[in-house]
Write an enzyme that holds these catalytic residues in place. Structure first.
Site, short mmCIF file in Angstrom:
data_model
loop_
_atom_site.label_atom_id
_atom_site.label_comp_id
_atom_site.label_asym_id
_atom_site.label_seq_id
_atom_site.Cartn_x
_atom_site.Cartn_y
_atom_site.Cartn_z
N ARG A 14 54.46 33.59 27.32
CA ARG A 14 54.51 33.91 28.76
C ARG A 14 53.28 33.41 29.49
O ARG A 14 53.32 33.19 30.70
CB ARG A 14 54.61 35.42 28.97
N HIS A 56 20.95 34.82 49.07
CA HIS A 56 20.81 36.11 49.75
C HIS A 56 20.67 37.24 48.75
O HIS A 56 21.10 37.13 47.62
CB HIS A 56 22.05 36.49 50.59
N LYS A 83 26.44 42.40 41.94
CA LYS A 83 27.67 41.64 42.19
C LYS A 83 28.25 41.10 40.90
O LYS A 83 27.52 40.58 40.05
CB LYS A 83 27.38 40.43 43.10
N TYR A 88 34.08 38.63 44.81
CA TYR A 88 32.91 39.42 44.43
C TYR A 88 33.34 40.87 44.35
O TYR A 88 33.94 41.39 45.29
CB TYR A 88 31.84 39.42 45.51
N ASP A 107 21.55 30.03 56.55
CA ASP A 107 21.15 29.72 55.18
C ASP A 107 20.19 28.52 55.11
O ASP A 107 19.32 28.48 54.26
CB ASP A 107 22.36 29.46 54.30
#
Length: 181
Positions: free
Chosen positions: A23, A62, A72, A132, A168
C-alpha cells in the site's frame, strides 16, 4: 524513530522508521513520550506552514528571546530545503556553532531546534513547503533575528539567495549587537 545529535547542543535530527507494504508506508512522526526520552521538549502550542515559490528563498535567521521559549520540530513536506540551527545562547557549550540539515519530502527527515536557538532555511527547489510544530506561541515583541550571511556564523548556504524579506536581509551582525551591549 531514530535520533541523531548534532554539533548544536539540543538540536536533534529525527528520522522515521517507516513500515512499508504494497500500500505504501506508515510511520509515526510525533511521540511525546519518546521525544521526551531523547531530550526533545516540543509540547505543541502551534503548527505552522510555510510555502515558498522559488528555489533560493531564504527565511531566517530568527528566534524568540526569553521568556518566550519556542522549540521547533521542522519538516519539509514538499520539495527540499536546507534547515539551519545556529546556537546563539551565550551560556551554551556550543555557542556560535551551527548545523545544516537537508530536509526533503523524500527523506521525510525532521530537525528539532531547541528554544532560543536561531533558525532559518533555504529552499533548494521551487514549490518547497515546510511545516513547524512549535512549543510556544509566537510573540512579535519577543523575536530576535540574525543576518543569514553573518561571518560570525560561517554558514555556507548551498545556493545564491534569490528571495529574502527586507526584515531578514537587514538584521544586524553579531559584532554590532555585541558592541551595543
Amino acid at each position: 524513530m531514530r535520533y541523531t545529535t548534532t554539533a548544536v547542543d539540543g538540536a536533534i535530527i529525527v528520522d522515521l522508521d517507516p513500515f512499508t507494504d504494497d500500500r505504501g508506508l506508515f510511520a509515526r512522526t510525533f511521540d511525546s513520550e519518546e521525544f521526551a526520552a531523547h531530550g526533545i521538549d516540543v509540547g505543541v502550542a502551534q503548527c505552522n506552514l510555510s510555502y515558498n515559490h522559488k528555489a533560493g528563498t531564504l527565511r531566517g535567521l530568527h528566534r524568540q528571546v526569553p521568556p518566550h521559549a519556542e522549540g521547533k520540530l521542522v519538516r519539509c513536506t514538499a520539495g527540499a530545503i536546507v534547515d539551519v540551527a545556529v546556537d546563539v545562547r551565550p551560556e551554551s557549550p556550543t555557542y556560535g556553532q551551527h548545523v545544516m540539515v537537508e530536509l526533503t519530502a523524500e527523506n521525510r527527515r525532521a530537525l528539532f531546534i531547541p528554544a532560543y536557538v536561531a533558525h532559518g532555511y533555504q529552499t533548494l527547489v521551487d514549490g518547497a513547503e515546510v511545516t513547524y510544530q512549535v512549543s510556544g506561541p509566537y510573540v512579535p515583541g519577543g523575536e530576535q533575528g540574525y543576518r543569514y550571511d553573518d561571518p560570525a556564523f560561517g554558514i555556507s548556504w548551498p545556493h545564491e539567495v534569490t528571495v529574502i524579506s527586507d526584515k531578514d536581509a537587514s538584521w544586524p551582525l553579531v559584532e554590532s549587537m555585541e558592541a551595543a551591549q
